[in-house]
Design a protein around this motif. Structure first.
Motif, PDB file in Angstrom:
ATOM      1  N   ILE A   1       0.759  41.619 -31.322  1.00 23.48           N
ATOM      2  CA  ILE A   1       0.533  42.885 -30.634  1.00 23.48           C
ATOM      3  C   ILE A   1       0.107  42.548 -29.216  1.00 23.48           C
ATOM      4  N   ARG A   2       0.873  43.027 -28.239  1.00 16.68           N
ATOM      5  CA  ARG A   2       0.568  42.778 -26.829  1.00 16.68           C
ATOM      6  C   ARG A   2      -0.201  43.971 -26.250  1.00 16.68           C
ATOM      7  N   PRO A   3      -0.874  43.793 -25.134  1.00 13.33           N
ATOM      8  CA  PRO A   3      -1.608  44.922 -24.544  1.00 13.33           C
ATOM      9  C   PRO A   3      -0.732  46.150 -24.325  1.00 13.33           C
ATOM     10  N   GLU A   4       0.508  45.943 -23.943  1.00 12.52           N
ATOM     11  CA  GLU A   4       1.386  47.097 -23.706  1.00 12.52           C
ATOM     12  C   GLU A   4       1.819  47.793 -24.992  1.00 12.52           C
ATOM     13  N   ASP A   5       1.573  47.141 -26.153  1.00 10.36           N
ATOM     14  CA  ASP A   5       1.925  47.751 -27.434  1.00 10.36           C
ATOM     15  C   ASP A   5       0.843  48.691 -27.962  1.00 10.36           C
ATOM     16  N   LEU A   6      -0.355  48.632 -27.392  1.00  6.76           N
ATOM     17  CA  LEU A   6      -1.490  49.352 -27.960  1.00  6.76           C
ATOM     18  C   LEU A   6      -1.246  50.853 -28.133  1.00  6.76           C
ATOM     19  N   PRO A   7      -0.627  51.547 -27.176  1.00 10.79           N
ATOM     20  CA  PRO A   7      -0.468  52.996 -27.361  1.00 10.79           C
ATOM     21  C   PRO A   7       0.453  53.393 -28.505  1.00 10.79           C
ATOM     22  N   ALA A   8       1.272  52.465 -29.019  1.00  9.19           N
ATOM     23  CA  ALA A   8       2.292  52.827 -30.009  1.00  9.19           C
ATOM     24  C   ALA A   8       1.688  53.433 -31.274  1.00  9.19           C
TER      25      ALA A   8
ATOM     26  N   THR B   1      -1.631  49.404 -34.089  1.00 18.38           N
ATOM     27  CA  THR B   1      -1.605  48.537 -32.898  1.00 18.38           C
ATOM     28  C   THR B   1      -2.891  48.791 -32.119  1.00 18.38           C
ATOM     29  N   GLU B   2      -3.978  48.150 -32.557  1.00 21.63           N
ATOM     30  CA  GLU B   2      -5.292  48.390 -31.961  1.00 21.63           C
ATOM     31  C   GLU B   2      -5.944  47.110 -31.437  1.00 21.63           C
ATOM     32  N   CYS B   3      -5.693  45.983 -32.102  1.00 19.10           N
ATOM     33  CA  CYS B   3      -6.175  44.685 -31.636  1.00 19.10           C
ATOM     34  C   CYS B   3      -4.980  43.863 -31.124  1.00 19.10           C
ATOM     35  N   VAL B   4      -5.256  42.958 -30.208  1.00 17.64           N
ATOM     36  CA  VAL B   4      -4.210  42.186 -29.537  1.00 17.64           C
ATOM     37  C   VAL B   4      -4.091  40.808 -30.177  1.00 17.64           C
ATOM     38  N   GLY B   5      -2.840  40.366 -30.364  1.00 16.38           N
ATOM     39  CA  GLY B   5      -2.584  39.034 -30.891  1.00 16.38           C
ATOM     40  C   GLY B   5      -2.054  39.073 -32.304  1.00 16.38           C
ATOM     41  N   GLY B   6      -2.009  37.897 -32.936  1.00 16.17           N
ATOM     42  CA  GLY B   6      -1.556  37.815 -34.307  1.00 16.17           C
ATOM     43  C   GLY B   6      -0.196  37.167 -34.429  1.00 16.17           C
ATOM     44  N   THR B   7       0.130  36.746 -35.653  1.00 18.64           N
ATOM     45  CA  THR B   7       1.431  36.137 -35.916  1.00 18.64           C
ATOM     46  C   THR B   7       2.556  37.084 -35.534  1.00 18.64           C
ATOM     47  N   TYR B   8       2.423  38.338 -35.939  1.00 25.81           N
ATOM     48  CA  TYR B   8       3.338  39.384 -35.478  1.00 25.81           C
ATOM     49  C   TYR B   8       2.660  40.034 -34.271  1.00 25.81           C
TER      50      TYR B   8
ATOM     51  N   ALA C   1     -10.394  56.193 -35.092  1.00 27.86           N
ATOM     52  CA  ALA C   1     -11.251  57.275 -34.613  1.00 27.86           C
ATOM     53  C   ALA C   1     -12.299  56.773 -33.633  1.00 27.86           C
ATOM     54  N   CYS C   2     -12.532  55.475 -33.620  1.00 25.24           N
ATOM     55  CA  CYS C   2     -13.595  54.940 -32.765  1.00 25.24           C
ATOM     56  C   CYS C   2     -13.196  53.575 -32.207  1.00 25.24           C
ATOM     57  N   ASP C   3     -13.452  52.516 -32.967  1.00 26.93           N
ATOM     58  CA  ASP C   3     -13.219  51.158 -32.488  1.00 26.93           C
ATOM     59  C   ASP C   3     -11.918  50.588 -33.064  1.00 26.93           C
ATOM     60  N   PRO C   4     -11.335  49.591 -32.368  1.00 30.80           N
ATOM     61  CA  PRO C   4     -10.068  49.005 -32.816  1.00 30.80           C
ATOM     62  C   PRO C   4     -10.228  48.163 -34.082  1.00 30.80           C
ATOM     63  N   ARG C   5      -9.235  48.291 -34.971  1.00 27.29           N
ATOM     64  CA  ARG C   5      -9.237  47.592 -36.254  1.00 27.29           C
ATOM     65  C   ARG C   5      -8.107  46.568 -36.317  1.00 27.29           C
TER      66      ARG C   5
ATOM     67  N   SER D   1     -11.686  46.267 -22.689  1.00 21.53           N
ATOM     68  CA  SER D   1     -10.839  47.399 -22.304  1.00 21.53           C
ATOM     69  C   SER D   1      -9.489  46.876 -21.831  1.00 21.53           C
ATOM     70  N   SER D   2      -8.418  47.501 -22.310  1.00 25.27           N
ATOM     71  CA  SER D   2      -7.064  47.101 -21.932  1.00 25.27           C
ATOM     72  C   SER D   2      -6.641  47.807 -20.640  1.00 25.27           C
ATOM     73  N   PRO D   3      -5.559  47.339 -19.992  1.00 30.25           N
ATOM     74  CA  PRO D   3      -5.075  48.032 -18.790  1.00 30.25           C
ATOM     75  C   PRO D   3      -4.742  49.501 -19.033  1.00 30.25           C
ATOM     76  N   SER D   4      -4.376  49.836 -20.284  1.00 28.96           N
ATOM     77  CA  SER D   4      -4.051  51.231 -20.604  1.00 28.96           C
ATOM     78  C   SER D   4      -5.296  52.074 -20.846  1.00 28.96           C
ATOM     79  N   GLY D   5      -6.478  51.437 -20.841  1.00 26.20           N
ATOM     80  CA  GLY D   5      -7.723  52.155 -21.075  1.00 26.20           C
ATOM     81  C   GLY D   5      -8.168  52.162 -22.519  1.00 26.20           C
ATOM     82  N   HIS D   6      -7.382  51.569 -23.418  1.00 25.54           N
ATOM     83  CA  HIS D   6      -7.756  51.511 -24.822  1.00 25.54           C
ATOM     84  C   HIS D   6      -8.797  50.411 -25.051  1.00 25.54           C
ATOM     85  N   LYS D   7      -9.803  50.715 -25.861  1.00 26.42           N
ATOM     86  CA  LYS D   7     -10.681  49.644 -26.339  1.00 26.42           C
ATOM     87  C   LYS D   7      -9.874  48.747 -27.259  1.00 26.42           C
TER      88      LYS D   7
END
Length: 395
Positions: A357-364, A348-355, A369-373, A304-310
Motif C-alpha cells: 500500500i503506497r501513500p497515494e493508495d490510502l484514499p481508496a 488501505t490505511e497503513c503503508v507498506g506490506g508484501t502487497y 473510524a479513527c486510527d489506521p489499521r 500524516s500522509s500527503p493526502s492528510g490521512h493519518k
C-alpha cells in the motif's frame, strides 16, 4: 456491591469523559444496563487470568488485536468472522515458530469509545465536539451527530452481545479459546456492567479491560475503577512513563502480585522503544512483580500522509516490535506478545506490506473510524515477522 451508582461517585478526577448534555438520560441508561445480563462471565475472566499467568511466566504468548474503534453499523457475522480468522491465522503462524501456545484476545465486543487529544474539532471555521467513538456520538460532522447521546450505551450493549454470540459460535465450531477486551474509557458504561460475585466485583463488559495512556493517572477514576474489579487489567505505557510510575501502578492494581492480573502494554514508538523501555522492564522485574509485557507498535508510529490521512508505516511497526524483543532478550525477560489495530478487510490505511500500500493508495479504502489499521495482508506480514523473531532464540 455494584459500581453503577454514578450519581454517588465523587472524589477521583475523571479524565476523557463525554460532556453529556442530559444527565438524567445518562443515569436512566446506566440504571437500565445495570439490570441487564452481564456480557461475559466472571469464570471466563478467571480463565483468561490463568492464561495470562502462563504468558507472565514465559510459557505462552499473547496476540491482541482488532479495530481501533468498532462501528455500530459494521457489527455482524461477516466482520466478526474476519477478525476472528485473521487472529487465528496469525496465532497459528506464531505458535508454530515459537513453540508456545498463543492466547487470542480481540479488541472487540466493546471497543466503541476513544480518548481524544482535543475536546473539539474545527472544520472551515465550524467547531463541534470531537468524535469519541460510537458509544458516545457519531462521526458525521454535524451538530446532531456530534452531540453525546446516552442511548448509544444501550446500542453498544446490544451490539456487543450480538458479537459475543457470533464469537461463541465460531469458537464452538472451530475449537480453541477467544477472549474479548477493550479500553475501559466511558465509566458510566463500565460501572453499569460491573457485577458482584462471591469472588469479588468484576467488570463484565469484557474479559480484559485496559487503561489508556491518557487515563492512567494514579489518583484518577479509571485506575480506581480497575483496582476494584477482579478482571485481568492492562495499562498502556508511553515513552514519558517513569519506573516510579510503573511501580506505583503495580502496587495499586496488583498489590498481591498475582501473575496474570496485570499486563503492561508498551507504546513507545520505533524511535524511542530501545531507550525508554529497558529501565521500566528492569525495575518492575526487580520489584518481584510478574506482569505480562506486550508491545503496541501502532500508536507511537502514527504519521500524516500527503493526502492528510493519518497512517502508519509497516516498517516502523516492525522496527518497534524488534526493539521490544531486543530489550527483553537483553534483560533476560519474556517479550510476551503484541497489541495491534487490525482488520480482516482489505483496507488501505497503513503503508507498506508484501502487497504494498503506497501513500497515494490510502484514499481508496480508508474506512477506519479513527486510527489506521493493518489490513489482512499486513497483519499476516507482522505474524511472519514475529515468527522469524521468536524462532531465532528461545523466549
Amino acid at each position: 456491591m455494584n459500581l453503577y451508582d454514578i450519581a454517588a461517585v465523587t472524589g477521583p478526577p475523571v479524565a476523557q469523559q463525554p460532556d453529556w448534555p442530559d444527565r438524567e438520560a445518562l443515569l436512566s441508561a446506566a440504571a437500565e444496563l445495570a439490570g441487564l445480563p452481564a456480557l461475559v462471565a466472571a469464570e471466563e475472566c478467571d480463565r483468561l487470568r490463568d492464561r495470562l499467568a502462563a504468558v507472565a511466566r514465559g510459557e505462552a504468548l499473547l496476540l491482541q488485536g482488532g479495530d481501533c474503534a468498532e462501528r455500530l453499523d459494521a457489527v455482524g457475522p461477516e466482520t466478526t468472522a474476519a477478525k476472528f480468522q485473521t487472529l487465528g491465522r496469525m496465532a497459528a503462524v506464531l505458535s508454530e515458530a515459537a513453540g508456545l501456545p498463543v492466547t487470542r484476545l480481540g479488541r472487540i465486543a466493546g471497543q466503541f469509545a476513544k480518548p481524544r487529544s482535543s475536546q473539539v474539532e474545527q472544520r472551515d471555521g465550524v467547531e463541534l465536539p470531537s468524535y469519541r467513538g460510537d458509544m458516545v456520538n457519531g462521526s458525521a460532522f454535524t451538530a446532531e451527530a456530534r452531540t453525546p447521546d446516552p442511548d448509544r450505551l444501550r446500542r453498544v450493549y446490544r451490539a456487543s452481545a450480538q458479537t459475543l454470540d457470533h464469537l461463541r459460535t465460531l469458537t464452538a465450531d472451530r475449537g480453541g479459546e477467544f477472549w474479548t477486551s477493550h479500553e475501559a474509557l466511558v465509566l458510566e458504561y463500565e460501572r453499569a456492567l460491573s457485577r458482584s460475585t462471591p469472588s469479588g466485583c468484576y467488570g463484565l463488559s469484557g474479559h480484559l479491560l485496559w487503561i489508556g495512556e491518557r487515563t492512567r493517572q494514579l489518583d484518577g477514576a479509571h485506575v480506581e475503577f480497575a483496582a476494584r474489579i477482579r478482571n485481568p487489567i492492562a495499562v498502556k505505557l508511553g515513552p514519558s512513563t517513569t519506573p516510579d510510575d510503573a511501580l506505583r501502578l503495580v502496587d495499586r492494581l496488583d498489590p498481591d502480585r498475582e501473575p496474570g492480573r496485570l499486563t503492561f502494554i508498551s507504546r513507545m514508538g520505533a524511535g524511542a522503544v530501545r531507550d525508554a523501555l529497558p529501565d521500566l522492564v528492569a525495575k518492575v522485574t526487580a520489584s518481584g512483580a510478574e506482569v505480562v509485557w506486550i508491545c503496541d507498535p501502532m500508536h507511537g508510529n502514527t504519521v500524516s500522509s500527503p493526502s492528510g490521512h493519518k497512517t502508519r508505516r509497516l516498517v516502523d511497526i516492525l522496527d518497534e516490535v524488534r526493539g521490544f524483543v531486543e530489550v527483553h532478550r537483553s534483560l533476560g525477560t519474556h517479550p510476551g506478545g503484541v497489541h495491534l489495530e487490525l482488520t480482516g478487510e482489505h483496507v488501505t490505511e497503513c503503508v507498506g506490506g508484501t502487497y504494498e500500500i503506497r501513500p497515494e493508495d490510502l484514499p481508496a479504502r480508508y474506512e477506519s473510524a479513527c486510527d489506521p489499521r493493518l489490513n489482512l495482508g499486513q497483519a499476516l506480514d507482522v505474524a511472519f515477522e514475529l515468527a522469524s523473531i521468536y524462532a531465532v532464540a528461545p523466549v
